[in-house]
Scaffold this motif. Sequence first.
Motif, PDB file in Angstrom:
ATOM      1  N   ILE A   1     -29.163  -7.719 -19.692  1.00 16.29           N
ATOM      2  CA  ILE A   1     -29.286  -6.803 -18.556  1.00 16.29           C
ATOM      3  C   ILE A   1     -30.559  -5.976 -18.674  1.00 16.29           C
ATOM      4  N   SER A   2     -30.842  -5.516 -19.886  1.00 14.42           N
ATOM      5  CA  SER A   2     -32.057  -4.728 -20.107  1.00 14.42           C
ATOM      6  C   SER A   2     -33.313  -5.539 -19.813  1.00 14.42           C
ATOM      7  N   GLU A   3     -33.293  -6.816 -20.223  1.00 17.00           N
ATOM      8  CA  GLU A   3     -34.458  -7.673 -20.004  1.00 17.00           C
ATOM      9  C   GLU A   3     -34.676  -7.989 -18.528  1.00 17.00           C
ATOM     10  N   LEU A   4     -33.587  -8.184 -17.780  1.00 19.24           N
ATOM     11  CA  LEU A   4     -33.709  -8.682 -16.409  1.00 19.24           C
ATOM     12  C   LEU A   4     -33.795  -7.579 -15.359  1.00 19.24           C
ATOM     13  N   SER A   5     -33.204  -6.430 -15.643  1.00 18.60           N
ATOM     14  CA  SER A   5     -33.180  -5.371 -14.632  1.00 18.60           C
ATOM     15  C   SER A   5     -34.611  -4.928 -14.316  1.00 18.60           C
TER      16      SER A   5
ATOM     17  N   MET B   1     -27.558 -14.807 -17.701  1.00 16.14           N
ATOM     18  CA  MET B   1     -26.483 -13.860 -17.411  1.00 16.14           C
ATOM     19  C   MET B   1     -25.120 -14.521 -17.616  1.00 16.14           C
ATOM     20  N   ARG B   2     -25.000 -15.769 -17.198  1.00 18.21           N
ATOM     21  CA  ARG B   2     -23.727 -16.484 -17.358  1.00 18.21           C
ATOM     22  C   ARG B   2     -23.400 -16.693 -18.836  1.00 18.21           C
TER      23      ARG B   2
ATOM     24  N   ALA C   1     -38.061  -9.350 -10.550  1.00 19.78           N
ATOM     25  CA  ALA C   1     -37.798  -9.956  -9.243  1.00 19.78           C
ATOM     26  C   ALA C   1     -36.520 -10.793  -9.256  1.00 19.78           C
ATOM     27  N   VAL C   2     -36.102 -11.261 -10.440  1.00 21.89           N
ATOM     28  CA  VAL C   2     -34.914 -12.120 -10.539  1.00 21.89           C
ATOM     29  C   VAL C   2     -33.633 -11.336 -10.791  1.00 21.89           C
ATOM     30  N   TRP C   3     -33.720 -10.013 -10.796  1.00 21.69           N
ATOM     31  CA  TRP C   3     -32.537  -9.204 -11.082  1.00 21.69           C
ATOM     32  C   TRP C   3     -31.433  -9.477 -10.054  1.00 21.69           C
ATOM     33  N   GLY C   4     -31.794  -9.669  -8.810  1.00 23.83           N
ATOM     34  CA  GLY C   4     -30.798  -9.962  -7.784  1.00 23.83           C
ATOM     35  C   GLY C   4     -30.034 -11.237  -8.086  1.00 23.83           C
ATOM     36  N   ALA C   5     -30.729 -12.275  -8.537  1.00 25.97           N
ATOM     37  CA  ALA C   5     -30.066 -13.533  -8.884  1.00 25.97           C
ATOM     38  C   ALA C   5     -29.123 -13.341 -10.067  1.00 25.97           C
ATOM     39  N   ALA C   6     -29.540 -12.537 -11.045  1.00 30.40           N
ATOM     40  CA  ALA C   6     -28.698 -12.283 -12.217  1.00 30.40           C
ATOM     41  C   ALA C   6     -27.447 -11.491 -11.832  1.00 30.40           C
TER      42      ALA C   6
END
Length: 755
Positions: free
Chosen positions: A505-509, A489-490, A512-517
């Motif tokens: 964003i599409s890959e991570l949303s 994300m950074r 479980a790691v979406w909150g960290a992103a």
Amino acid sequence: MTTRFEHRRSHSALASLLSIVLVLATYGVGCRDDTPLEQIRSMHANKQFADSVEPLRELVSQNPDDPELNYLYGIALLRTGSPDMAIWSIRKAAESPEWAQRAGLALGNAAVSSQEWDNAVAIANTLLDKNPDDAEALLIRANAQLEQRADYESVLADFERVIELRPDDFSALVSRVATLIALGRIEDAAEGIADLEESMGSGGVSQARRSQICTIRAMFAGERDLHDEAKTLFETCLSSFPRSSTVTEQYVQYLDDQRRPDEANEVLRQSLETAPNDSWLRLSLARRLDTAKRFDESEAVLRAGITLPNRRAASDSWAGLADHYVAMQDLDSAAEAFEQSLDLVAEPTAFQTLSLADILARAGRNERALDVSKQLDNDAFRGLIEARVHLNMDEPAKALERLDEVLPLWPNNPGARYWAARAAEQLGDFGRAIEEYRQSIRSAPGFSDAELRLGRLHEAEGAIDDAWSAISRYLDDHPNNPEMAALSMRLATREGKPARLRNVISELSGRAVWGAAVAERADLLAEAGNLQDAIDTIREGSALDLTRPRNADALRALVRHLVTLGQAEEALAAAGSALTAAPDHPAFSEIQATALAATGRGEEARAEFERALELDPTNARALVGLGRILAEAGELDAGLDAFERASAIDAGLDESYESAAQLLIAAGRASEAEARWAALLKEHPYHVDAAIALARARLARGDGGERTLELARRAVRFRGGPAAGRLLADVHSARGDEARAKEILERIEADAAQS
């Protein structure tokens, strides 16, 4: 051929202890036995693999290039549960044209047993290029790709080709059905299951095969979303085959896929009651409990195992207890537990001795680690431990010198390459560090955090494309790693390419790691001065439920930014809502404590931080928060101790070093502050503030030497801006190079004028 239903049990319980060793090159240690080659062959023909290990070790040490000896030694190691050690000898044998095919198959099976799926596929492809109808190679490739859950059509084609070549190959028939289930080809899978069940009626079918067929039926029901039926079938299988690892493993996997981890744990508990000497069951349950931070339960499971009269089971339980203490960051206890494990082993192998020396070095017990390493006949083994001890003692040049003696013998050892990179970083030789990290990754992707460290290093340099290259493979293989999610994300944000950011964003949303992103995205907005945008990103733009424990990173960021914006009471309300929803979640307790501290409720905050640590002694952020509370209350040394404990638990948590250094400077304890900055720079060699602080401290005492110059150049390399440039100018001036200092200052002024 080991199938996907069988290989997991061979995976060593000691894997998490080994920060140096992955692929062990096996050299001569052991007894002096003149057992001739013919007797070794006879031992293998009679499946006496364990008895052949030491005689073969001696023979290989005397004839290191003999392909048959290397092959036999590798097979002996593979069959006695040391696939990691077997690989090197088998690879050596494969260099001989005469032994290439046999050794290649053994090498592929060793890779499967070690769960090195990519390596297994590559080995199988090499064999199949020479003989496309090599059934064993087809099975290796198909089973490895099946474990990767990728390209099921190719996997199916391989299994079907094996069945054409060997119609009665049971493992291929079972795995074909599993692949059909994965593809969603329900009717074909049902037909395949019927054929398997029909084969049971013909008699002569072993219990192991019956248990696999039973398991396939249960998996098939689950795939069709007939979950009540699947559970009933799994329970029937478990009742009929209570000692079947196939049933237990697949039932646990099914329950995990259904997000029913407590039920999965109960299955393991029940199976363990039936087979208390089964180390795989005990260690699997303990690891799962450790992952869930249910440390007391995990320890109870393992301590029940160390009292067993079965020495092997007790030894494995002690080794599991060592893993448990590693998870709790109690490395001293881990080393003691592993020593207890080896006390129950009649003749510890070189691998086990090396493992003990390694965990002792990790615990900082340098003298003891060196004493244990002296038991190793092989100089390369000793060199790994000695290098690690040099790093512990802040002697990176000596560590790198020792590793330079090891690497010619072990050019593809990922651990040796990794620690060479760490040593080079500490010396400021970042070109060497980058190359060593790359070689470590090539040797064994995912072995360590090499991808993450290399990505961060490139990011710090501003080399965004290189950073993406470093982490892309790891991202695919570890989709739920929160540190990698935050880094991606950074990178996407800083790169400034909207399409890349949308893809990330599409890959991570939804993961479980979406909150960290999301937390990382908000932090970047806050750094740019857009505090309200940061808050809105978390609250309105993420679709996150901040009362779910998996989203603790996002909640923590929200609380931090609300406090910075002067909305501490609102931050406290957000934290309170989460804690009400999950009152025993340690991260929520820690976040609540942070909000309490921000509203001036120091005593309440202290109590809440202490509660968070009762729930999870490894919560480093809670220790940092507690340290600040203690320091503010005048208990400086207690606060510093909390910061020290935090950095021991999470070496990558910058706040623990920064907070300690700042407090020490304020207290006039400059040398101690310098030590904390140095510890931070050792972990994060691109930390600009630490490099500048150390260089300034050295200049203040009149030291403008090479180390001071390197620190200043490091700060410039990692984009420290005008402050780093002025520091470099001051260092050159202190060294008497006024012309160079003037040139740097003029460049800074010119850049400022242009901007």
